[in-house]
Design a protein around this motif. Structure first.
Motif, PDB file in Angstrom:
ATOM      1  N   CYS A   1      -3.792  -0.412 -10.559  1.00 51.91           N
ATOM      2  CA  CYS A   1      -3.621  -0.154  -9.124  1.00 51.91           C
ATOM      3  C   CYS A   1      -4.965   0.339  -8.607  1.00 51.91           C
TER       4      CYS A   1
ATOM      5  N   GLU B   1       0.801  -1.217   0.000  1.00 57.89           N
ATOM      6  CA  GLU B   1       0.000   0.000   0.000  1.00 57.89           C
ATOM      7  C   GLU B   1       0.838   1.273   0.000  1.00 57.89           C
ATOM      8  N   HIS B   2       2.083   1.183   0.381  1.00 57.54           N
ATOM      9  CA  HIS B   2       2.917   2.392   0.467  1.00 57.54           C
ATOM     10  C   HIS B   2       4.372   2.045   0.190  1.00 57.54           C
TER      11      HIS B   2
ATOM     12  N   LEU C   1      -1.016   0.170  -3.901  1.00 58.98           N
ATOM     13  CA  LEU C   1      -0.607   1.528  -3.550  1.00 58.98           C
ATOM     14  C   LEU C   1      -1.800   2.477  -3.494  1.00 58.98           C
TER      15      LEU C   1
ATOM     16  N   CYS D   1      -0.467  -3.234  -7.984  1.00 64.72           N
ATOM     17  CA  CYS D   1      -0.125  -3.095  -6.564  1.00 64.72           C
ATOM     18  C   CYS D   1      -1.277  -2.455  -5.790  1.00 64.72           C
TER      19      CYS D   1
ATOM     20  N   ILE E   1       1.410   7.754  -4.426  1.00 62.25           N
ATOM     21  CA  ILE E   1       2.815   7.581  -4.795  1.00 62.25           C
ATOM     22  C   ILE E   1       3.382   8.919  -5.269  1.00 62.25           C
TER      23      ILE E   1
END
Length: 199
Positions: free
Chosen positions: A103, A62-63, A83, A81, A86
């Protein structure tokens, strides 16, 4: 060893955290791909290149903080992902196609790097994406379907002296926001979306 190869990270397939060694300059193709439990990665200062599919299909990631030493991000590096936000640092000059496509949780993308092109399908099908900020003042091209099917995209901010899309100084690829000439998903559909260009 200055590269992180897939064979070196097989042990993290079931891990939730991973810290990259200090001497790594390149993450090779698919090095962390399909690490389904990976939720936290610490990248080292000195990292220069993230290869194609490096973190693809890391659904719980997530990060991630990208280091200021980073220059290049390969194709589909973060495809699929988890995320949520970003920031691409200012020394990045190359971002490959589909880097942030699929994403599903990505809400905000901020690109600080001096890029000349937004690659094709960069954020393809990122249905949670609401905010896009591109700080490059040398942007020349937005490529094919770069933001297609970004259904909630309602703020696009470009920082350029060329006033792109207003005076034609930026070349816009085929259907950058949709499938075809009648599809501008996330731009025209809800009537409230904004393209902000500084004067």
């Amino acid at each position: 060893i200055t590269t992180c190869e897939p064979k070196l990270v097989r042990v993290v397939y079931s891990a939730t955290d991973y810290t990259l060694p200090d001497n790594i300059e390149e993450i090779e193709d698919g090095a962390f791909a399909n690490c389904g439990n990976l939720s936290n990665v610490k990248l080292n200062d000195g990292l220069i290149t993230i290869g194609p599919y490096a973190f693809a299909s890391c659904g719980k990631l997530e990060h991630i903080d990208l280091p200021n030493t980073l220059i290049s991000i390969g194709e589909s590096a973060f495809r699929g992902c988890g995320l949520k936000e970003i920031i691409v640092p200012e020394n990045v000059t190359s971002i490959g196609p589909s880097v942030f496509s699929y994403c599903n949780n990505l809400m905000k993308l901020k690109i600080l790097g001096k890029i000349t092109s937004i690659s094709k399908q960069l954020c393809f099908n990122d249905k949670s994406l609401t905010t896009l900020v591109i700080m490059s003042d040398i942007l020349e091209t937005i490529e094919l379907q770069a933001f297609a099917i970004c259904l909630n995209l309602n703020k696009i901010m470009l920082n350029t002296q060329k006033a792109p899309l207003l005076n034609g100084s930026i070349e816009v690829g085929t259907y950058p926001f949709g499938w075809d000439k009648n599809s501008y998903a996330g731009v025209n559909n809800n009537g409230s979306n904004i393209l902000k260009i500084p004067k």
